[in-house]
Design an enzyme around this catalytic site. Structure first.
Site, mmCIF file in Angstrom:
data_model
loop_
_atom_site.group_PDB
_atom_site.id
_atom_site.type_symbol
_atom_site.label_atom_id
_atom_site.label_comp_id
_atom_site.label_asym_id
_atom_site.label_seq_id
_atom_site.Cartn_x
_atom_site.Cartn_y
_atom_site.Cartn_z
ATOM 1 N N SER A 8 12.662 -3.774 3.221
ATOM 2 C CA SER A 8 11.336 -3.248 3.539
ATOM 3 C C SER A 8 10.950 -3.611 4.961
ATOM 4 O O SER A 8 10.908 -4.792 5.322
ATOM 5 C CB SER A 8 10.299 -3.816 2.569
ATOM 6 O OG SER A 8 8.994 -3.482 3.001
ATOM 7 N N HIS A 31 13.185 0.799 3.306
ATOM 8 C CA HIS A 31 12.006 1.038 2.483
ATOM 9 C C HIS A 31 10.773 1.034 3.383
ATOM 10 O O HIS A 31 10.520 0.058 4.104
ATOM 11 C CB HIS A 31 11.898 -0.054 1.416
ATOM 12 C CG HIS A 31 10.869 0.215 0.368
ATOM 13 N ND1 HIS A 31 11.089 1.081 -0.686
ATOM 14 C CD2 HIS A 31 9.606 -0.268 0.199
ATOM 15 C CE1 HIS A 31 10.021 1.105 -1.457
ATOM 16 N NE2 HIS A 31 9.100 0.306 -0.928
ATOM 17 N N ASP A 33 6.772 1.328 3.452
ATOM 18 C CA ASP A 33 5.540 1.248 2.664
ATOM 19 C C ASP A 33 4.389 1.911 3.408
ATOM 20 O O ASP A 33 3.937 1.415 4.444
ATOM 21 C CB ASP A 33 5.184 -0.212 2.383
ATOM 22 C CG ASP A 33 6.126 -0.853 1.381
ATOM 23 O OD1 ASP A 33 6.328 -0.263 0.308
ATOM 24 O OD2 ASP A 33 6.666 -1.938 1.671
ATOM 25 N N MET A 35 0.570 2.730 3.317
ATOM 26 C CA MET A 35 -0.664 2.293 2.656
ATOM 27 C C MET A 35 -1.867 2.851 3.406
ATOM 28 O O MET A 35 -1.863 2.910 4.639
ATOM 29 C CB MET A 35 -0.747 0.767 2.623
ATOM 30 C CG MET A 35 0.459 0.074 2.043
ATOM 31 S SD MET A 35 0.245 -1.723 1.995
ATOM 32 C CE MET A 35 1.937 -2.253 1.717
ATOM 33 N N HIS A 64 7.638 4.841 0.227
ATOM 34 C CA HIS A 64 6.820 4.439 -0.923
ATOM 35 C C HIS A 64 5.363 4.651 -0.562
ATOM 36 O O HIS A 64 4.813 3.946 0.282
ATOM 37 C CB HIS A 64 7.107 2.969 -1.251
ATOM 38 C CG HIS A 64 6.259 2.407 -2.348
ATOM 39 N ND1 HIS A 64 6.158 1.046 -2.578
ATOM 40 C CD2 HIS A 64 5.470 2.997 -3.281
ATOM 41 C CE1 HIS A 64 5.356 0.829 -3.598
ATOM 42 N NE2 HIS A 64 4.923 1.998 -4.031
ATOM 43 N N MET A 66 1.614 4.373 -1.134
ATOM 44 C CA MET A 66 0.527 3.672 -1.817
ATOM 45 C C MET A 66 -0.777 4.226 -1.268
ATOM 46 O O MET A 66 -1.511 3.570 -0.531
ATOM 47 C CB MET A 66 0.658 2.159 -1.606
ATOM 48 C CG MET A 66 1.817 1.550 -2.380
ATOM 49 S SD MET A 66 2.167 -0.164 -1.929
ATOM 50 C CE MET A 66 3.377 0.125 -0.632
ATOM 51 N N MET A 135 6.976 -1.885 -10.010
ATOM 52 C CA MET A 135 6.477 -2.903 -9.088
ATOM 53 C C MET A 135 6.518 -4.268 -9.768
ATOM 54 O O MET A 135 5.971 -4.449 -10.857
ATOM 55 C CB MET A 135 5.053 -2.580 -8.647
ATOM 56 C CG MET A 135 4.926 -1.340 -7.764
ATOM 57 S SD MET A 135 5.794 -1.504 -6.180
ATOM 58 C CE MET A 135 4.936 -2.915 -5.450
ATOM 59 N N GLY A 140 0.480 -3.648 -2.145
ATOM 60 C CA GLY A 140 -0.491 -3.801 -1.078
ATOM 61 C C GLY A 140 -0.135 -4.841 -0.044
ATOM 62 O O GLY A 140 -0.487 -4.692 1.119
ATOM 63 N N PHE A 141 0.588 -5.882 -0.457
ATOM 64 C CA PHE A 141 0.928 -6.953 0.476
ATOM 65 C C PHE A 141 2.327 -7.493 0.183
ATOM 66 O O PHE A 141 2.738 -7.552 -0.976
ATOM 67 C CB PHE A 141 -0.074 -8.109 0.381
ATOM 68 C CG PHE A 141 -1.456 -7.750 0.835
ATOM 69 C CD1 PHE A 141 -1.803 -7.834 2.174
ATOM 70 C CD2 PHE A 141 -2.403 -7.306 -0.069
ATOM 71 C CE1 PHE A 141 -3.076 -7.490 2.599
ATOM 72 C CE2 PHE A 141 -3.681 -6.957 0.347
ATOM 73 C CZ PHE A 141 -4.017 -7.043 1.687
ATOM 74 N N GLY A 142 3.030 -7.905 1.234
ATOM 75 C CA GLY A 142 4.325 -8.545 1.062
ATOM 76 C C GLY A 142 4.164 -10.027 0.789
ATOM 77 O O GLY A 142 3.066 -10.588 0.850
ATOM 78 N N ASP A 173 10.467 -3.672 -6.678
ATOM 79 C CA ASP A 173 9.892 -3.980 -5.373
ATOM 80 C C ASP A 173 8.917 -5.136 -5.533
ATOM 81 O O ASP A 173 7.920 -5.011 -6.249
ATOM 82 C CB ASP A 173 9.176 -2.737 -4.833
ATOM 83 C CG ASP A 173 8.556 -2.954 -3.459
ATOM 84 O OD1 ASP A 173 8.687 -4.058 -2.908
ATOM 85 O OD2 ASP A 173 7.936 -1.999 -2.943
ATOM 86 N N GLY A 174 9.234 -6.256 -4.867
ATOM 87 C CA GLY A 174 8.310 -7.379 -4.843
ATOM 88 C C GLY A 174 8.942 -8.688 -5.265
ATOM 89 O O GLY A 174 9.435 -8.811 -6.392
ATOM 90 N N GLY A 175 8.984 -9.650 -4.362
ATOM 91 C CA GLY A 175 9.482 -10.977 -4.694
ATOM 92 C C GLY A 175 10.969 -11.043 -4.967
ATOM 93 O O GLY A 175 11.438 -11.938 -5.678
ATOM 94 N N GLY A 195 12.082 -7.719 1.197
ATOM 95 C CA GLY A 195 11.401 -7.843 2.472
ATOM 96 C C GLY A 195 11.771 -9.102 3.211
ATOM 97 O O GLY A 195 12.720 -9.135 4.001
ATOM 98 N N SER A 196 11.038 -10.171 2.942
ATOM 99 C CA SER A 196 11.261 -11.428 3.667
ATOM 100 C C SER A 196 12.622 -12.038 3.380
ATOM 101 O O SER A 196 13.172 -12.761 4.220
ATOM 102 C CB SER A 196 10.154 -12.432 3.326
ATOM 103 O OG SER A 196 10.070 -12.650 1.932
#
Length: 222
Positions: A8, A31, A33, A35, A64, A66, A135, A140-142, A173-175, A195-196
């Site tokens: 991402s 990816h 995002d 928003m 993606h 949002m 999700m 909304g936030f990484g 997607d996420g964590g 992402g991170s």
């Protein structure tokens, strides 16, 4: 089962996005995002930025959305040449019609579900989509932690996809880390947004390889 890693760019350096996508050439897609500060309380990219990314990215764009007002905006991202356009079930009253429109333009169509959205009403609709995004954090936030309570939705979707022989990719997607990617793969995911755990390392391509190996080890043994 093929494993796909889509880093991402929400975690990348926004001042150097062309060079940042150049650091993840071993990924399957980037990816993106989008928003709008309405559907989610954050504002990121719009059509102009996505158009430029499409022009310079060495790998396909996995967009993606949002955002609200999907019927107005979503087809335009497909027209820009995005490989995949995923939108939220919570933001449209007719996801099938929108998916058909996106596919008719030539992009893959994906349906995304927030952590609190039940999957049951959408299982019968899976043949209309190319991808289901579950999700694993609130959109909304990484930088959020992986929510294991979302895994039963993945298992339910995987059961339907396998039973019906559908060619639907199951994305999370996420964590996503080297640890949580195994949990997601075990639950049936085959496409992973990170992402991170990619851009927060000194060598993004090496991080992609580690994530791919972790998920592939499960899919091979499982």
């Amino acid at each position: 089962m093929s494993v796909r890693i889509n880093p991402s760019i929400l975690a990348a350096d926004f001042a150097n996005l062309e060079s940042e996508v150049g650091r993840i050439t071993t990924a399957d897609a980037v990816h993106v995002d989008v928003m709008d500060n309405h559907f989610v309380p954050n504002l990121t990219f719009g059509p102009q930025m996505v158009e430029r990314l499409q022009a310079v990215s060495p790998i396909p764009l996995d967009v993606h959305l949002m955002i609200t007002d999907l019927e107005r905006w979503a087809p335009g991202y497909a027209e820009l040449g995005a490989f995949s356009v995923t939108f939220h079930a919570e933001a449209t009253e007719d996801p099938v019609a929108l998916a058909r429109r996106i596919r008719s333009i030539g992009a893959r169509a994906g349906l995304a579900l927030k952590p609190g959205t039940r999957i049951d009403p959408y299982l019968d609709l899976l043949p209309e989509f190319d991808q289901l995004l579950v999700m694993t954090v609130e959109p909304g936030f990484g930088g959020q932690s992986f929510r294991t309570e979302t895994l039963p939705k993945l298992r339910a979707a995987r059961e339907v996809v396998d039973r019906e022989g559908l060619s639907v990719w199951l994305q999370v997607d996420g964590g996503i880390t080297e640890s949580t990617i195994v949990q997601a793969a075990e639950a049936g995911a085959d496409t992973f947004v990170a992402g991170s755990s990619v851009y927060g390392t000194e060598d993004p391509d090496a991080a992609i390889a580690r994530l791919r190996a972790a998920a592939s080890a499960f899919s091979t043994s499982g």
